[in-house]
Each structure stands twice: as structure tokens, then as C-alpha cells.
Enzyme design. Structure first.
Site, short mmCIF file in Angstrom:
data_model
loop_
_atom_site.label_atom_id
_atom_site.label_comp_id
_atom_site.label_asym_id
_atom_site.label_seq_id
_atom_site.Cartn_x
_atom_site.Cartn_y
_atom_site.Cartn_z
N ASN A 127 -3.69 -38.92 -36.10
CA ASN A 127 -3.51 -38.09 -34.91
C ASN A 127 -4.46 -38.61 -33.83
OD1 ASN A 127 -3.17 -36.12 -32.99
ND2 ASN A 127 -4.08 -34.46 -34.20
N TRP A 128 -3.90 -39.38 -32.93
CA TRP A 128 -4.74 -40.00 -31.90
C TRP A 128 -5.19 -39.00 -30.83
CZ3 TRP A 128 -1.86 -45.25 -30.51
CH2 TRP A 128 -2.06 -46.15 -31.56
N LYS A 129 -4.57 -37.83 -30.81
CA LYS A 129 -4.89 -36.82 -29.78
C LYS A 129 -4.76 -37.46 -28.38
CE LYS A 129 -7.47 -34.34 -33.21
NZ LYS A 129 -8.53 -33.40 -33.55
N HIS A 145 -0.48 -27.70 -34.46
CA HIS A 145 -1.87 -28.15 -34.58
C HIS A 145 -2.78 -27.08 -33.98
CE1 HIS A 145 -5.58 -30.36 -34.03
NE2 HIS A 145 -5.14 -31.17 -34.97
N GLU A 148 -5.11 -27.81 -42.73
CA GLU A 148 -6.32 -28.19 -41.99
C GLU A 148 -7.12 -26.94 -41.66
OE1 GLU A 148 -5.75 -31.95 -39.54
OE2 GLU A 148 -4.78 -30.38 -38.39
N SER A 198 -11.85 -33.69 -40.57
CA SER A 198 -13.00 -34.58 -40.83
C SER A 198 -12.79 -35.56 -41.98
CB SER A 198 -14.28 -33.76 -41.08
OG SER A 198 -14.66 -33.09 -39.89
N GLY A 221 -7.90 -37.52 -37.74
CA GLY A 221 -8.11 -37.49 -36.29
C GLY A 221 -9.04 -38.61 -35.85
P1 PGA Z 1 -10.57 -34.83 -37.25
O1 PGA Z 1 -9.23 -34.19 -36.69
O2 PGA Z 1 -10.19 -35.79 -38.35
O3 PGA Z 1 -11.18 -35.50 -36.09
O4 PGA Z 1 -11.41 -33.69 -37.78
C1 PGA Z 1 -8.23 -33.79 -37.56
C2 PGA Z 1 -7.15 -33.09 -36.80
O5 PGA Z 1 -7.38 -32.54 -35.74
O6 PGA Z 1 -6.00 -33.07 -37.22
#
Ligand code: PGA
Length: 253
Positions: A9-11, A95, A165, A213, A234
Site C-alpha cells: 500500500n503505497w498510500k 482502509h 489491521e 507495521s 505500508g
Molecule cells: P504500515 O501501514 O505498514 O505503514 O503500518 C499499513 C497500512 O496502512 O495498511
């Protein structure tokens, strides 16, 4: 042999198309050799058109959200029909960062249905915001799941992916990842809910991933000890070295 699904998930990253293409190409080079891994790169909408033609059977692209209507006067939205037209095969939905911006369970359910109507796989994110002693967060989780399924025909469920999550484990301000043992418990809980809605067979056919994480140090234990059928990554998905290590670790199991 069932594949392990690793979702990136590149956001809202990277800032330039060139960098998105470059990262995608490099991940593809690593991931294409891994026989037991299916990698889904969820990039910002704007890059999907240039990444989608490079998809392979092992590496595909996904969106990070969708709107539920097909077309019309909806300024600024992207429809599942548009995603399907680009060859996008999956999309994250629900999400926590979208839920924070107003996506209710009802909206998430509509988005799930809209994606399935276009044969796009929903990667449904669920997870409690905080934990309480009385276990009320489990009802919260149950509600998220039950509402997203909302009497979907069983035939559609083949495409479903769930990512558990816990919100407190997501992002750079998180308390850190959850534990494999905790994930295992929650995955059983989620399967029981689906089994009550449909059947045990359906419940066991839906992959449940862990997210929050995930990095190159804990990925393996979530897959091996937590028996996660995949991971949603992420921050670490934007770092080629970390992400390639996660993919390689997953391929050794
Ligand atoms: P993160 O994000 O791995 O940076 O905690 C995970 C997510 O938002 O799906």
C-alpha cells in the site's frame, strides 16, 4: 498450492510518476521469480494507467479505494468501471485512513459490492481502533465484517481478500506491530463470523492477511507462526530493499 498474497500500500507516495514506474519495475524484477507469491501493488490512482500494462501473473496493480457509483455527477471520484477499464484487478477498501475521512460500514459495503460487480478483488481492511478490557472491540470488528458482506452472493466471494489491521498498529506513530499469536486468534474469530454468515467452506476459502507495521524483521513470523495468508505492507513497501526481503522471506515458507 495456495499463494501467499503480499499487498503493497503505497498510500500517497511516491511524488513522481517516474519514481512509481521505477519502483514497480524493480519490485517486478524480484517478484517475478517467486513462484509462491502473488504481489499486488496498490498505487495512487494517477499512476495506475502507466503501471497496469506491466502486470504479470505474479505482480498486479490495485487501487487504494474506489467510489461505488458507476458514472455520473460525482466530482473528483473514480469508479470501479474506470478501474476495470485500465485492467486494475484489485482495490483496497475500508482502509482505516479512508474510514477516518468518513467511510462508514455502509459506504464500505457499497464499495465492496461495486468492485465485485466489475470482478475487481476487494481487499477489505478491518480492525479495531483501540482495545478495551471488556472485549467490546470484538463486536466492532464483527460489525465491520458482517456489514461488508451484507448478503453478497456466495459465488462472488471467491474474489474476496480480508486484511486484518488493528488501527493502533498502523503507521509511523503506531505502538508497533501486533503479534503473530494475536493475529492467529483474530483470524479464527473472523473466519467464525464468515462461517456463521455462509459456511465453513466459504470461510476457509477467503485469504486473511495481516497488516500494521509489517517490515522485513517481522514478516516471516506473521506468515509462519501467525499463519497469515499474506501481508499488507505500508511504509516498508516503499523501500525496495525492505520490500524485496519481505517477498523473499515469504517465498521460503
Ligand atoms: P504500515 O501501514 O505498514 O505503514 O503500518 C499499513 C497500512 O496502512 O495498511
Amino acid at each position: 498450492m495456495p499463494k501467499t498474497i503480499i499487498v503493497a500500500n503505497w498510500k500517497m507516495n511516491p511524488l513522481r510518476k517516474k519514481d512509481a514506474k521505477d519502483l514497480f519495475t524493480k519490485i517486478k524484477r524480484k517478484g517475478n521469480n517467486l513462484r509462491t507469491i502473488e504481489t499486488i501493488i496498490c498505487s495512487p490512482y494517477i499512476y495506475l494507467e502507466s503501471l497496469a500494462p506491466g502486470q504479470t501473473s505474479r505482480i498486479t496493480v490495485g487501487a487504494q479505494d474506489t467510489f461505488f457509483e458507476k458514472e455520473g455527477a460525482y466530482t473528483g471520484f473514480i469508479s470501479p468501471a474506470m478501474l476495470a477499464d485500465l485492467g486494475v484487478r484489485s482495490a483496497i477498501v475500508g482502509h482505516s485512513e479512508r474510514r477516518l475521512m468518513g467511510d462508514t460500514n455502509e459506504i464500505v459495503a457499497k464499495k465492496v459490492r461495486a468492485l465485485l460487480d466489475y470482478r475487481i478483488r476487494p481487499i477489505l481492511c478491518v480492525g479495531e481502533i483501540v482495545r478495551d478490557e471488556r472485549g467490546e472491540y470484538l463486536d466492532f470488528l464483527k460489525e465491520e465484517i458482517e456489514s461488508a458482506f451484507n448478503r453478497l452472493p456466495e459465488a462472488m466471494l471467491k474474489l474476496f481478500i480480508i486484511a486484518y489491521e488493528p488501527v493502533w498498529a498502523i503507521g509511523k506513530n503506531a505502538q508497533g506491530a501486533s503479534t503473530p499469536a494475536d493475529f492467529l486468534e483474530k483470524a479464527i474469530f473472523i473466519r467464525k463470523i464468515i462461517s456463521d454468515l455462509y459456511s465453513q467452506k466459504v470461510a476457509s476459502s477467503i485469504p486473511i492477511l495481516y497488516g500494521g507495521s509489517v517490515d522485513e524483521r517481522n514478516a516471516r513470523s506473521f506468515l509462519r507462526d501467525g499463519k497469515a495468508q499474506g501481508l499488507l505492507v505500508g511504509r516498508a513497501s516503499l523501500n525496495l530493499k525492505s520490500f524485496a526481503t519481505i517477498l523473499a522471506e515469504a517465498n521460503t515458507l
